[in-house]
Design an enzyme around this catalytic site. Structure first.
Site, mmCIF file in Angstrom:
data_model
loop_
_atom_site.group_PDB
_atom_site.id
_atom_site.type_symbol
_atom_site.label_atom_id
_atom_site.label_comp_id
_atom_site.label_asym_id
_atom_site.label_seq_id
_atom_site.Cartn_x
_atom_site.Cartn_y
_atom_site.Cartn_z
ATOM 1 N N SER A 150 -5.924 9.741 11.322
ATOM 2 C CA SER A 150 -5.056 8.962 12.209
ATOM 3 C C SER A 150 -4.367 9.832 13.260
ATOM 4 C CB SER A 150 -4.025 8.158 11.405
ATOM 5 O OG SER A 150 -4.688 7.234 10.551
ATOM 6 N N GLY A 177 -8.225 6.594 9.032
ATOM 7 C CA GLY A 177 -8.466 5.211 9.426
ATOM 8 C C GLY A 177 -7.381 4.237 9.006
ATOM 9 N N LYS A 205 -18.394 8.781 13.890
ATOM 10 C CA LYS A 205 -18.857 8.075 12.680
ATOM 11 C C LYS A 205 -20.072 7.210 13.053
ATOM 12 C CE LYS A 205 -14.280 8.641 10.810
ATOM 13 N NZ LYS A 205 -13.204 8.206 9.936
ATOM 14 N N GLU A 219 -15.741 10.350 3.667
ATOM 15 C CA GLU A 219 -16.565 9.131 3.579
ATOM 16 C C GLU A 219 -17.903 9.444 2.923
ATOM 17 O OE1 GLU A 219 -16.152 8.108 7.709
ATOM 18 O OE2 GLU A 219 -14.048 7.632 7.334
ATOM 19 N N ASN A 275 -15.173 12.608 15.976
ATOM 20 C CA ASN A 275 -16.114 12.133 14.957
ATOM 21 C C ASN A 275 -16.325 10.650 15.232
ATOM 22 O OD1 ASN A 275 -17.595 11.382 12.771
ATOM 23 N ND2 ASN A 275 -16.027 11.842 11.229
ATOM 24 N N GLU A 296 -8.274 16.889 6.112
ATOM 25 C CA GLU A 296 -8.183 15.446 6.325
ATOM 26 C C GLU A 296 -7.715 14.775 5.039
ATOM 27 O OE1 GLU A 296 -10.912 14.213 9.816
ATOM 28 O OE2 GLU A 296 -12.061 14.040 7.977
ATOM 29 N N HIS A 322 -17.401 15.334 4.689
ATOM 30 C CA HIS A 322 -16.419 14.323 5.100
ATOM 31 C C HIS A 322 -16.112 13.422 3.911
ATOM 32 C CE1 HIS A 322 -14.513 10.978 7.109
ATOM 33 N NE2 HIS A 322 -14.282 11.821 8.111
HETATM 34 P P1 13P Z 1 -9.377 8.524 12.049
HETATM 35 O O1 13P Z 1 -8.961 9.412 13.191
HETATM 36 O O2 13P Z 1 -10.004 7.242 12.491
HETATM 37 O O3 13P Z 1 -8.281 8.351 11.046
HETATM 38 O O4 13P Z 1 -10.561 9.293 11.299
HETATM 39 C C1 13P Z 1 -10.366 10.626 10.990
HETATM 40 C C2 13P Z 1 -11.631 11.196 10.512
HETATM 41 O O5 13P Z 1 -12.170 10.792 9.493
HETATM 42 C C3 13P Z 1 -12.247 12.241 11.325
HETATM 43 O O6 13P Z 1 -13.294 12.843 10.648
#
Ligand code: 13P
Length: 253
Positions: free
Chosen positions: A209, A175, A12, A99, A10, A169, A97
């Site tokens: 992470s 993150g 992002k 976010e 991802n 997740e 997601h």
């Molecule tokens: P990180 O791997 O940066 O923690 O992000 C995970 C994520 O949101 C994947 O969709």
């Protein structure tokens, strides 16, 4: 029998088309060598999808979106439909997601509509669920993921649910560098699999992470079929190392 592993990047809101093209140049051959053992997907910003479609045409690496709208077409300024993604040869799409839930008002109800639209358009949704830190501290993890599954996927048939990818997740792990404990993630994914018919056959991956260092331990867990990877997917060689380690964990698990 073990379900087919899946590792999805991802990206992002990262990478221009030129950067996406560079990435593929450094990723393609090594990814191809792993493609007989796992599905590998790059979920990229909309502006990169055409570049990836062309660059990955001869490869087994798949292209994914990061969101979509549920109507097929119409007066929805700024939105992209599942049908449009399908026309770009995109075969996976992330929905729900955290976010998007936190920053853009996504709810379990809109996740349900988007998931159904993706299935109708022939794409594989990667449906994200997970609890916040507050919910975890209140001991509400199981109730939260069950509610997300029931509200998001309750209206589907068992066969449709079996074809999905679910990404567990935990919001607090995204993150932050603070990944979940693999055994605890395995237990929560067990709760997800039991929450609705068909999910025992669906692929469920872990995200939050995940790194080349911990991928082996996560993937050795019997309920975990791979990863949805943010930061650690941004470097092509790093992501390849993560997939290799994850696959070696599965071989032992
Ligand atoms: P990180 O791997 O940066 O923690 O992000 C995970 C994520 O949101 C994947 O969709």
């Amino acid at each position: 029998m073990r379900r087919r592993p899946l590792f999805a990047a991802n990206w992002k809101m990262n990478k221009t088309p030129a950067q996406a093209s560079d990435y593929v140049a450094n990723f393609w051959a090594a990814a191809e060598a792993l493609a007989s053992r796992a599905d590998i997907v790059l979920c990229a910003p909309f502006v990169d999808l055409e570049t990836l479609r062309v660059a990955l045409e001869p490869s087994s690496v798949r292209v994914g979106g990061q969101d979509c709208f549920w109507e097929p077409a119409g007066a929805y300024t700024g939105e992209i439909s599942a049908a449009m993604l399908a026309a770009m040869k995109v075969t996976y799409c992330i929905v729900g997601h955290s976010e998007r839930r936190r920053l853009f008002g996504e709810t379990d109800e809109t996740v349900a509509k988007k998931t159904a639209a993706l299935v109708r358009a022939g794409l594989t949704p990667i449906v994200c669920v997970g609890e916040t830190l507050e919910e975890k501290q209140q001991g509400a993890t199981a109730a939260r993921v069950r509610a997300q599954i029931e509200a998001g996927l309750g209206a589907m048939s068992d066969e449709e649910r079996a074809s999905l990818v679910i990404a567990y997740e935990p919001v607090w792990a995204i993150g932050t560098g603070l990944a979940d404990d693999p055994a605890s993630a395995n237990e929560t994914i067990g709760i997800i699999r039991a929450a609705a018919g068909g999910l025992d056959r669906a692929r469920v991956v872990y995200g939050g992470s995940m790194s080349a260092d911990n991928a082996r331990a996560f993937c050795a867990q019997p309920n975990i079929d791979g990863g949805l990877v943010g930061s650690a997917s941004l470097d092509p060689r790093g992501f390849i190392g993560l997939i290799q380690n994850g696959l070696s964990g599965m071989a032992k698990g």
